[in-house]
Design a protein around this motif. Structure first.
Motif, PDB file in Angstrom:
ATOM      1  N   ILE A  41       0.842  -1.197   0.000  1.00 44.79           N
ATOM      2  CA  ILE A  41       0.000   0.000   0.000  1.00 44.79           C
ATOM      3  C   ILE A  41       0.884   1.256   0.000  1.00 44.79           C
ATOM      4  O   ILE A  41       0.649   2.213  -0.749  1.00 44.79           O
ATOM      5  CB  ILE A  41      -0.944   0.007   1.219  1.00 44.79           C
ATOM      6  CG1 ILE A  41      -1.958  -1.143   1.116  1.00 44.79           C
ATOM      7  CG2 ILE A  41      -1.672   1.355   1.341  1.00 44.79           C
ATOM      8  CD1 ILE A  41      -2.830  -1.314   2.346  1.00 44.79           C
ATOM      9  N   LEU A  42       1.919   1.241   0.833  1.00 47.54           N
ATOM     10  CA  LEU A  42       2.843   2.371   0.882  1.00 47.54           C
ATOM     11  C   LEU A  42       3.591   2.526  -0.446  1.00 47.54           C
ATOM     12  O   LEU A  42       3.797   3.639  -0.938  1.00 47.54           O
ATOM     13  CB  LEU A  42       3.855   2.185   2.017  1.00 47.54           C
ATOM     14  CG  LEU A  42       3.333   2.330   3.451  1.00 47.54           C
ATOM     15  CD1 LEU A  42       4.476   2.084   4.434  1.00 47.54           C
ATOM     16  CD2 LEU A  42       2.732   3.710   3.679  1.00 47.54           C
ATOM     17  N   THR A  43       3.998   1.396  -1.019  1.00 46.67           N
ATOM     18  CA  THR A  43       4.733   1.431  -2.288  1.00 46.67           C
ATOM     19  C   THR A  43       3.884   2.028  -3.391  1.00 46.67           C
ATOM     20  O   THR A  43       4.356   2.841  -4.203  1.00 46.67           O
ATOM     21  CB  THR A  43       5.170   0.016  -2.678  1.00 46.67           C
ATOM     22  OG1 THR A  43       6.002  -0.522  -1.648  1.00 46.67           O
ATOM     23  CG2 THR A  43       5.952   0.026  -3.987  1.00 46.67           C
ATOM     24  N   LEU A  44       2.604   1.628  -3.455  1.00 43.66           N
ATOM     25  CA  LEU A  44       1.695   2.149  -4.470  1.00 43.66           C
ATOM     26  C   LEU A  44       1.489   3.651  -4.292  1.00 43.66           C
ATOM     27  O   LEU A  44       1.514   4.420  -5.263  1.00 43.66           O
ATOM     28  CB  LEU A  44       0.356   1.417  -4.395  1.00 43.66           C
ATOM     29  CG  LEU A  44      -0.718   1.869  -5.402  1.00 43.66           C
ATOM     30  CD1 LEU A  44      -0.217   1.664  -6.831  1.00 43.66           C
ATOM     31  CD2 LEU A  44      -2.019   1.098  -5.171  1.00 43.66           C
ATOM     32  N   ALA A  45       1.293   4.079  -3.026  1.00 40.66           N
ATOM     33  CA  ALA A  45       1.105   5.500  -2.756  1.00 40.66           C
ATOM     34  C   ALA A  45       2.365   6.287  -3.113  1.00 40.66           C
ATOM     35  O   ALA A  45       2.300   7.404  -3.646  1.00 40.66           O
ATOM     36  CB  ALA A  45       0.756   5.713  -1.289  1.00 40.66           C
ATOM     37  N   SER A  46       3.530   5.697  -2.849  1.00 34.10           N
ATOM     38  CA  SER A  46       4.799   6.340  -3.182  1.00 34.10           C
ATOM     39  C   SER A  46       4.909   6.570  -4.683  1.00 34.10           C
ATOM     40  O   SER A  46       5.318   7.642  -5.141  1.00 34.10           O
ATOM     41  CB  SER A  46       5.954   5.469  -2.695  1.00 34.10           C
ATOM     42  OG  SER A  46       7.178   5.905  -3.223  1.00 34.10           O
ATOM     43  N   SER A  47       4.519   5.560  -5.475  1.00 32.55           N
ATOM     44  CA  SER A  47       4.584   5.658  -6.925  1.00 32.55           C
ATOM     45  C   SER A  47       3.600   6.686  -7.456  1.00 32.55           C
ATOM     46  O   SER A  47       3.921   7.482  -8.346  1.00 32.55           O
ATOM     47  CB  SER A  47       4.323   4.289  -7.546  1.00 32.55           C
ATOM     48  OG  SER A  47       4.300   4.367  -8.953  1.00 32.55           O
ATOM     49  N   GLN A  48       2.400   6.689  -6.922  1.00 30.09           N
ATOM     50  CA  GLN A  48       1.360   7.589  -7.395  1.00 30.09           C
ATOM     51  C   GLN A  48       1.668   9.053  -7.077  1.00 30.09           C
ATOM     52  O   GLN A  48       1.360   9.951  -7.863  1.00 30.09           O
ATOM     53  CB  GLN A  48       0.015   7.194  -6.776  1.00 30.09           C
ATOM     54  CG  GLN A  48      -0.526   5.866  -7.286  1.00 30.09           C
ATOM     55  CD  GLN A  48      -1.786   5.442  -6.573  1.00 30.09           C
ATOM     56  OE1 GLN A  48      -2.070   5.881  -5.450  1.00 30.09           O
ATOM     57  NE2 GLN A  48      -2.565   4.563  -7.220  1.00 30.09           N
TER      58      GLN A  48
ATOM     59  N   ASP B 218       8.704   9.245   2.975  1.00 31.01           N
ATOM     60  CA  ASP B 218       7.894  10.463   2.992  1.00 31.01           C
ATOM     61  C   ASP B 218       6.411  10.120   3.097  1.00 31.01           C
ATOM     62  O   ASP B 218       5.654  10.787   3.820  1.00 31.01           O
ATOM     63  CB  ASP B 218       8.150  11.295   1.738  1.00 31.01           C
ATOM     64  CG  ASP B 218       9.512  11.976   1.760  1.00 31.01           C
ATOM     65  OD1 ASP B 218      10.083  12.105   2.856  1.00 31.01           O
ATOM     66  OD2 ASP B 218      10.000  12.366   0.681  1.00 31.01           O
ATOM     67  N   VAL B 219       5.986   9.085   2.366  1.00 29.72           N
ATOM     68  CA  VAL B 219       4.582   8.666   2.441  1.00 29.72           C
ATOM     69  C   VAL B 219       4.258   8.183   3.852  1.00 29.72           C
ATOM     70  O   VAL B 219       3.214   8.536   4.427  1.00 29.72           O
ATOM     71  CB  VAL B 219       4.295   7.547   1.421  1.00 29.72           C
ATOM     72  CG1 VAL B 219       2.895   6.973   1.635  1.00 29.72           C
ATOM     73  CG2 VAL B 219       4.422   8.087  -0.004  1.00 29.72           C
ATOM     74  N   ALA B 220       5.166   7.380   4.434  1.00 27.96           N
ATOM     75  CA  ALA B 220       4.932   6.843   5.779  1.00 27.96           C
ATOM     76  C   ALA B 220       4.851   7.970   6.802  1.00 27.96           C
ATOM     77  O   ALA B 220       3.928   8.003   7.637  1.00 27.96           O
ATOM     78  CB  ALA B 220       6.059   5.877   6.142  1.00 27.96           C
ATOM     79  N   GLU B 221       5.797   8.918   6.745  1.00 23.15           N
ATOM     80  CA  GLU B 221       5.786  10.006   7.718  1.00 23.15           C
ATOM     81  C   GLU B 221       4.591  10.927   7.506  1.00 23.15           C
ATOM     82  O   GLU B 221       4.020  11.452   8.465  1.00 23.15           O
ATOM     83  CB  GLU B 221       7.088  10.794   7.619  1.00 23.15           C
ATOM     84  CG  GLU B 221       8.299   9.999   8.121  1.00 23.15           C
ATOM     85  CD  GLU B 221       9.583  10.799   8.069  1.00 23.15           C
ATOM     86  OE1 GLU B 221       9.603  11.856   7.393  1.00 23.15           O
ATOM     87  OE2 GLU B 221      10.573  10.368   8.690  1.00 23.15           O
ATOM     88  N   GLY B 222       4.184  11.116   6.242  1.00 24.66           N
ATOM     89  CA  GLY B 222       3.001  11.927   5.974  1.00 24.66           C
ATOM     90  C   GLY B 222       1.753  11.291   6.565  1.00 24.66           C
ATOM     91  O   GLY B 222       0.887  11.982   7.125  1.00 24.66           O
ATOM     92  N   MET B 223       1.660   9.968   6.464  1.00 28.96           N
ATOM     93  CA  MET B 223       0.521   9.271   7.035  1.00 28.96           C
ATOM     94  C   MET B 223       0.535   9.361   8.554  1.00 28.96           C
ATOM     95  O   MET B 223      -0.501   9.591   9.198  1.00 28.96           O
ATOM     96  CB  MET B 223       0.539   7.804   6.612  1.00 28.96           C
ATOM     97  CG  MET B 223      -0.708   7.022   7.006  1.00 28.96           C
ATOM     98  SD  MET B 223      -0.505   5.246   6.754  1.00 28.96           S
ATOM     99  CE  MET B 223       0.381   4.841   8.254  1.00 28.96           C
ATOM    100  N   LEU B 224       1.729   9.209   9.148  1.00 30.64           N
ATOM    101  CA  LEU B 224       1.826   9.232  10.612  1.00 30.64           C
ATOM    102  C   LEU B 224       1.523  10.607  11.181  1.00 30.64           C
ATOM    103  O   LEU B 224       1.056  10.713  12.325  1.00 30.64           O
ATOM    104  CB  LEU B 224       3.225   8.780  11.044  1.00 30.64           C
ATOM    105  CG  LEU B 224       3.582   7.329  10.723  1.00 30.64           C
ATOM    106  CD1 LEU B 224       5.007   7.022  11.156  1.00 30.64           C
ATOM    107  CD2 LEU B 224       2.618   6.357  11.402  1.00 30.64           C
ATOM    108  N   ARG B 225       1.789  11.659  10.393  1.00 26.96           N
ATOM    109  CA  ARG B 225       1.494  13.004  10.880  1.00 26.96           C
ATOM    110  C   ARG B 225      -0.004  13.248  11.061  1.00 26.96           C
ATOM    111  O   ARG B 225      -0.399  14.182  11.759  1.00 26.96           O
ATOM    112  CB  ARG B 225       2.086  14.047   9.926  1.00 26.96           C
ATOM    113  CG  ARG B 225       3.566  14.327  10.155  1.00 26.96           C
ATOM    114  CD  ARG B 225       4.036  15.579   9.426  1.00 26.96           C
ATOM    115  NE  ARG B 225       4.084  15.374   7.984  1.00 26.96           N
ATOM    116  CZ  ARG B 225       5.154  14.928   7.327  1.00 26.96           C
ATOM    117  NH1 ARG B 225       6.263  14.643   7.986  1.00 26.96           N
ATOM    118  NH2 ARG B 225       5.124  14.782   6.022  1.00 26.96           N
TER     119      ARG B 225
END
Length: 246
Positions: free
Chosen positions: A210-217, A224-231
């Protein structure tokens, strides 16, 4: 480091404190120490340069004066003088005004135009693909007698050991910083995967996808995607163990 005229540079174990945040900083520190040290040895003021060539071939020259720096850089680029030979690991190269060595015909004119009459270039044996040379210049003729040259060589051996240590320390610090950054990045990704596993009742592998797909999109790194989600969580991004200790 203060230079004492009584220092015996042939004593094993003597080291110079030339640690720096970069190879260039260590080269500058060494050049600033080398000039007064060799001046004490020669009994007359000299100017000097320290040239370091990185493993990728990128050079850097630290100089005590512009004239010395320009001359060493010209020498290295032209490949026609003692600095370039010392960078090649050649034995001590001494050039005095009375030199009849035909290898220096072109270089001697450049040397005199820069305001110098004598030069000595010493290879500094390093490790990990680095190359270096210490070049010292004097406005006086025939400055580097066999006695002066031998003592300058003893100093260069201390300089080389010190430079090896400085580069090792810097490499170790850089590796430690890279490791802390990598571990912090991995921790953020792992926490985000844990959140996704709880929200979606899925495996770690599925959460990571899920993180990989969001990173690509989004054209972002997975961290960055993980930290953005955690924020978006209450309390924001939890601090990692590595951030707390840094």
């Amino acid at each position: 480091m203060m230079i004492d005229q009584q220092v015996d540079w042939r004593v094993s174990g003597v080291l110079l404190d030339i640690r720096g945040h970069s190879e260039a900083a260590s080269a500058c520190a060494l050049a600033q120490i080398a000039a007064p040290a060799v001046s004490d040895i020669a009994g007359s003021e000299v100017e000097g340069t320290v040239t370091i060539v990185r493993p990728d071939g990128t050079p850097f020259t630290a100089a005590t004066t512009d004239a010395a720096g320009d001359l060493s850089r010209w020498d290295q680029l032209a490949g026609r003088g003692p600095t370039s030979r010392a960078l090649g690991g050649r034995l001590t190269i001494i050039l005095n005004d009375h030199s009849l060595d035909k290898r220096w015909d072109g270089y001697q004119a450049v040397l005199r135009a820069a305001g110098f009459r004598s030069a000595v270039a010493l290879p500094l044996p390093l490790e990990r693909g680095y190359r270096a040379a210490l070049t010292v210049y004097s406005a006086e003729t025939n400055m580097f007698t066999p006695v002066v040259a031998s003592q300058a060589l003893a100093f260069s051996e201390v300089a080389a050991r010190s430079l090896v240590l400085a580069l090792q320390v810097r490499a170790g610090l850089a590796q430690s910083a890279d490791l802390r950054a990598a571990m912090a990045s991995r921790t953020a990704v792992n926490i985000a995967c844990g959140v996704l596993m709880g929200q979606n009742r899925c495996s770690y592998e599925a959460a990571f996808q899920i993180l990989t797909l969001a990173s690509s999109q989004r054209n972002l790194t997975i961290r960055d995607v993980a930290e953005g989600m955690l924020r978006t969580l209450p309390g924001g991004v939890p601090p990692t163990h590595f951030q707390q200790r840094a």
